[in-house]
Design an enzyme around this catalytic site. Structure first.
Site, PDB file in Angstrom:
ATOM      1  N   LYS A  51      89.387  41.210 -10.974  1.00  0.00           N
ATOM      2  CA  LYS A  51      89.562  40.304  -9.828  1.00  0.00           C
ATOM      3  C   LYS A  51      90.231  40.992  -8.644  1.00  0.00           C
ATOM      4  O   LYS A  51      90.198  40.501  -7.530  1.00  0.00           O
ATOM      5  CB  LYS A  51      90.407  39.106 -10.256  1.00  0.00           C
ATOM      6  CG  LYS A  51      91.845  39.474 -10.632  1.00  0.00           C
ATOM      7  CD  LYS A  51      92.650  38.269 -11.049  1.00  0.00           C
ATOM      8  CE  LYS A  51      94.067  38.669 -11.447  1.00  0.00           C
ATOM      9  NZ  LYS A  51      94.862  37.522 -11.884  1.00  0.00           N
ATOM     10  N   LYS A  52      90.891  42.126  -8.903  1.00  0.00           N
ATOM     11  CA  LYS A  52      91.689  42.753  -7.856  1.00  0.00           C
ATOM     12  C   LYS A  52      90.841  43.403  -6.761  1.00  0.00           C
ATOM     13  O   LYS A  52      91.363  43.730  -5.696  1.00  0.00           O
ATOM     14  CB  LYS A  52      92.647  43.769  -8.480  1.00  0.00           C
ATOM     15  CG  LYS A  52      93.730  43.114  -9.323  1.00  0.00           C
ATOM     16  CD  LYS A  52      94.692  42.339  -8.441  1.00  0.00           C
ATOM     17  CE  LYS A  52      95.933  41.935  -9.207  1.00  0.00           C
ATOM     18  NZ  LYS A  52      97.010  41.526  -8.316  1.00  0.00           N
TER      19      LYS A  52
END
Ligand SMILES: Cc1ncc(COP(=O)(O)O)c(C=O)c1O
Length: 325
Positions: A51-52
């Site tokens: 998700k980063k």
């Protein structure tokens, strides 16, 4: 949000960030005999397998827009590996040099991947006596010191994920609204294992804006649940990417938090393994923690409800750990 990258030619890999699929974990829920639904957003399908990537893109584009990041300037950030991988990808395609500063306690495949993507990786020793695979808040403080030195030495831009609004905004503007659109029904609960708290806060703000009844829970490791007001008796745990026992997180405003849940390292591992076996979903420790926390909500406060979770990164990032046989 109607745009989907699946049907378009992209000018760069950055365009493939976000718009991740969401899956109903009905097999897993049926197997546990719980009533309700757990909807899982497969964040490991981002280009850097976490998700980063979302926050990397948002922080860099915000900084470009605000004139804080100049062409040719170096970008520095501390990372447990995932933000660094996202920044390596985004900086790579935009032409910035990127230096990732990471604890030696994080899994080595993360450093190898960042290097492969063109990043310079600076590894920082853990505190004396600390165990590889278990990165504490004290270990992270050391990493932060080295990152600060590098910023000074190189006149770099610090893509500070603990402070820059882009971390919150990435999830408030995108992840949260995607959850709402994909679920197509009311979300009763959202729970998220916090590192910086950016994902929790951004998603919680978007979900509560749509429906103030959505209950949002912070997830912490057992023994390091300081956001729940407990003492950090066991700061070392295997759930990489968060649980640093930092009592104040910039983005986590009290009005976003309906409760705190604790998950042990073993429960997170067991659930990550179950996800792989029963749903074909190959995700990491914190994904296991989030789903274990969601299952606890279906057993308790939110029986029969619909809970949304993020599966933050890929199981491939932990092949060198005891998560997999
Ligand atoms: C695997 C994983 N899970 C959870 C988190 C925590 O996310 P956040 O920093 O948005 O709280 C991170 C952060 O690096 C992570 O890498």
């Amino acid at each position: 949000m109607t745009f989907s990258w699946h049907s378009h030619l992209l000018p760069s890999i950055a365009g493939a960030i976000g718009q991740t699929p969401m899956v109903d974990l009905s097999r897993l829920v049926a197997g546990t005999g719980l009533s309700g639904r757990i909807l899982a957003k497969l964040e490991y399908l981002n280009p850097g397998f976490s998700k980063k990537d979302r926050i990397a893109l948002q922080m860099i584009e915000d900084a470009e827009g605000q004139g804080l990041l100049k062409p040719g300037q170096t970008v520095v950030e501390l990372t447990s590996g995932n933000t660094g991988t996202g920044l390596a990808i985004v900086c790579g395609v935009k032409g910035y040099r990127f230096v990732a500063v990471m604890s030696r306690g994080n899994s080595p495949e993360r450093a190898r991947m960042m290097r492969a993507l063109g990043a310079e990786v600076v590894l920082v020793d853990q505190m004396p006596g600390a165990k590889v695979g278990e990165v504490s808040g004290d270990d992270l403080a050391r990493v932060d010191e080295v990152a600060q030195e590098l910023v000074r030495e190189r006149g770099a831009f610090r893509a500070d994920q603990f402070q820059l609004e882009g971390n919150f905004r990435a999830h408030y503007l995108n992840t949260g609204p995607e959850i709402l659109e994909q679920a197509g029904c009311a979300i009763d609960g959202f729970c998220d294992f916090a590192g910086t708290g950016g994902s929790f806060a951004g998603c919680a703000a978007a979900l509560k804006e749509r429906d103030p009844r959505t209950r949002c829970y912070l997830v912490e490791p057992e023994g390091a649940a300081v956001l729940a007001g407990q003492a950090a008796t066991q700061p070392n745990h295997p759930i990489q990417g968060g649980g640093y026992a930092i009592p104040h997180l910039t983005f986590v405003r009290p009005e976003l938090v309906d409760g705190c849940l604790q998950v042990s390292g073993n429960a997170a591992k067991a659930m990550a393994r179950k996800l792989a076996r029963t749903e074909g979903v190959f995700a990491g420790f914190s994904a296991g923690a989030n789903v274990a926390a969601a299952a606890a909500l279906l057993e308790g406060d939110l029986k029969g409800g619909t809970i949304a979770v993020l599966l933050s990164d890929s199981g491939l990032k932990y092949l060198s750990t005891d998560l997999w046989d």
